[in-house]
Write a protein that holds these residues in place. Structure first.
Motif, PDB file in Angstrom:
ATOM      1  N   ILE A  57       0.822  -1.272  -0.185  1.00 51.82           N
ATOM      2  CA  ILE A  57       0.076  -0.001  -0.022  1.00 51.82           C
ATOM      3  C   ILE A  57       0.819   1.132  -0.035  1.00 51.82           C
ATOM      4  N   ARG A  74       1.610   5.473  -0.970  1.00 52.46           N
ATOM      5  CA  ARG A  74       0.918   6.858  -1.722  1.00 52.46           C
ATOM      6  C   ARG A  74       1.495   7.210  -2.873  1.00 52.46           C
ATOM      7  N   LYS A  90      -8.750  14.827   1.880  1.00 53.73           N
ATOM      8  CA  LYS A  90      -9.234  13.660   2.419  1.00 53.73           C
ATOM      9  C   LYS A  90     -10.712  13.573   2.030  1.00 53.73           C
ATOM     10  N   ASP A 129      -8.161  -0.918   3.537  1.00 52.47           N
ATOM     11  CA  ASP A 129      -7.320  -0.165   4.311  1.00 52.47           C
ATOM     12  C   ASP A 129      -7.080   1.150   3.612  1.00 52.47           C
ATOM     13  N   ALA A 130      -6.691   1.154   2.296  1.00 49.37           N
ATOM     14  CA  ALA A 130      -6.571   2.421   1.582  1.00 49.37           C
ATOM     15  C   ALA A 130      -7.764   3.252   1.730  1.00 49.37           C
ATOM     16  N   ARG A 144      -9.517   3.939   4.241  1.00 53.95           N
ATOM     17  CA  ARG A 144      -9.735   4.389   5.623  1.00 53.95           C
ATOM     18  C   ARG A 144      -8.356   5.397   5.483  1.00 53.95           C
ATOM     19  N   ARG A 145      -7.319   5.145   4.991  1.00 54.56           N
ATOM     20  CA  ARG A 145      -6.177   5.962   4.884  1.00 54.56           C
ATOM     21  C   ARG A 145      -6.372   7.377   4.028  1.00 54.56           C
ATOM     22  N   ARG A 146      -7.136   7.163   3.011  1.00 55.30           N
ATOM     23  CA  ARG A 146      -7.772   8.362   2.253  1.00 55.30           C
ATOM     24  C   ARG A 146      -8.608   9.132   2.916  1.00 55.30           C
ATOM     25  N   SER A 160      -8.588   9.366   6.388  1.00 55.06           N
ATOM     26  CA  SER A 160      -7.757  10.120   7.609  1.00 55.06           C
ATOM     27  C   SER A 160      -6.656  11.092   7.276  1.00 55.06           C
ATOM     28  N   ASP A 161      -6.114  10.747   6.344  1.00 58.04           N
ATOM     29  CA  ASP A 161      -4.787  11.298   5.795  1.00 58.04           C
ATOM     30  C   ASP A 161      -4.971  12.050   4.432  1.00 58.04           C
ATOM     31  N   TRP A 213      -3.684   6.824  -3.516  1.00 56.32           N
ATOM     32  CA  TRP A 213      -3.223   5.387  -2.794  1.00 56.32           C
ATOM     33  C   TRP A 213      -3.101   4.221  -3.862  1.00 56.32           C
TER      34      TRP A 213
END
Length: 422
Positions: free
Chosen positions: A155, A157, A163, A335-336, A338-340, A342-343, A347
């Motif tokens: 994974i 970036r 976001k 997972d990606a 959720r990263r998008r 939060s951050d 991805w």
């Protein structure tokens, strides 16, 4: 590869010399945990075994489909063995052309020809025409160790982007409202996108109208997805419009072809920085050639590990590399997303069948015989029924689960029956 399998009350009954049941359990549990955002995923071992062998339980109008071409399989050569894959008509044409076989050549004709041909010559001749043929190799622990230095699902970036929250997450449908453009074929990619659809995502699969999918293959992995026919070469504006409004694009075609159509992960990330781009290949790297589960089993050494007699190559009891890669890719996509949320960011999620093979080859091996009756998969698994395009279809129920998850798939759609729109 993490092991979120605590709570499994028994091993997954998939009989093999390699610990394929353990690989299956870890992969399905990883998908459930990632979709729910919690490690409390307790998949049922019987359901996992049935799901990994779903093609053997599929019934269409009461009949089990024949899934292998007579030109696909292991063949002894003058100096070893090769494995071919010719299930799709265009691959069969390429195989015959590479070996100068006429259109009516039988499996016996192929066997006789390859028996008098060296492995390198056969592989090179078939590949030169775009066909699929690999040498059956012995296990190479050094290669597998090197592959395992990299994540089983990477994974990364790709760039910066605002976001973007998950649209309408809830326990039963954690990906509700997420739009997924599915550019995959065969088992691994469709298993990944079927899993996303099961979690509530709006999945739109598009296929070229000139390359029909096998009905059995689509019905076995098409649950909950819409399906449309689009020529991406001539309808690039339509594809761009779909990508603009998508959250995820899943790529299963050869990297070379994706670059030709401007659909490489890097180009997609530049044009659509909001996307999660997921890619599945047969072998690692940006130049992965064509490949299928059976070919990777042969090339990686799995076929010799599963040999019944030490002289004839064997195979795993399921297309386990495909299924595992599909569940693991779905986990990486969740997972990606959720990263998008939060951050922010663009991805890229990727894995390969060969990387999954290295994982299997590195797991502790059990001493049990591959013919241990207690490890045999269920013969009468739990199933569900649909009517699709006027045909009665029976498939196995989902293996992946999480707290509050549904227990049944939505029906597959008739292949190509939908419009290419969100």
């Amino acid at each position: 590869m993490s092991s979120p399998t605590t709570g499994l009350h028994s091993p997954v009954p998939l009989s093999a010399r390699l610990p394929v049941g353990e690989l299956a359990a870890r992969s399905v549990a990883a998908a459930g945990a990632a979709l729910a955002g919690t490690p409390n995923s307790l998949p049922d071992p019987q359901r996992i075994a049935a799901a990994y062998r779903s093609d053997r339980h599929l019934l269409i109008d009461g009949e089990q489909p024949d899934v292998w071409s007579p030109l696909s399989g292991f063949w002894r050569t003058a100096d070893g063995w090769v494995r071919t894959h010719a299930n799709y008509p265009h691959h069969a044409v390429a195989l015959r052309a590479g070996l100068s076989l006429d259109t009516h050549a039988s499996s016996d004709d192929l066997r006789a020809l390859l028996a008098a041909t060296s492995t390198p010559h056969a592989v090179a001749a078939v590949r030169a025409r775009g066909g699929l043929c690999v040498p059956v190799r012995r296990e190479d622990p050094a290669t597998d160790t090197a592959l395992r230095q990299h994540p089983i699902v990477a994974i990364e970036r790709l760039g910066n982007a605002p976001k973007r929250a998950l649209p309408r997450s809830n326990a039963s449908r954690p990906l509700d409202g997420v739009r997924v453009l599915d550019l995959t074929r065969v088992i691994a990619g469709p298993v990944a996108t079927r899993t996303l659809a099961f979690a509530g995502a709006d999945v739109l699969r598009i296929d070229a109208p000139t390359r029909p999918e096998f009905a059995w293959q689509h019905l076995d992995t098409g649950h909950g997805k819409r399906t449309a026919l689009v020529d991406i070469a001539s309808e690039s504006e339509l594809v761009e419009s779909l990508l603009h409004d998508a959250d995820v694009v899943v790529l299963g075609y050869r990297p070379e072809g994706l670059r030709r159509f401007g659909l490489s992960p890097q180009l997609l990330g530049e044009r659509h920085p909001h996307l999660v781009v997921a890619q599945l290949t047969a072998w690692p790297g940006a130049d992965s050639p064509r490949g299928f589960d059976s070919l990777v089993q042969a090339e990686s050494g799995i076929a010799w590990c599963e040999s019944p007699d030490g002289e004839t190559p064997g195979a795993l009891p399921a297309q386990a590399l495909d299924h595992s890669a599909g569940y693991l890719l779905a986990a990486g996509i969740a997972d990606a997303l959720r990263r998008r949320a939060s951050d922010g960011g663009t991805w890229f999620v990727s894995t390969s069948l060969r990387r999954v093979a290295a994982e299997l080859l590195g797991l502790p091996r059990r001493p049990e015989s591959a013919h241990d009756e207690s490890a045999q998969p269920p013969t009468n698994p739990e199933t569900q029924s649909f009517t699709v395009g006027g045909h009665d279809v029976i498939t196995v129920v989902p293996a992946v689960t999480w707290p509050g998850a549904p227990t049944r798939y939505a029906s597959p759609r008739e292949w190509g029956a939908d419009t290419a729109s969100w």
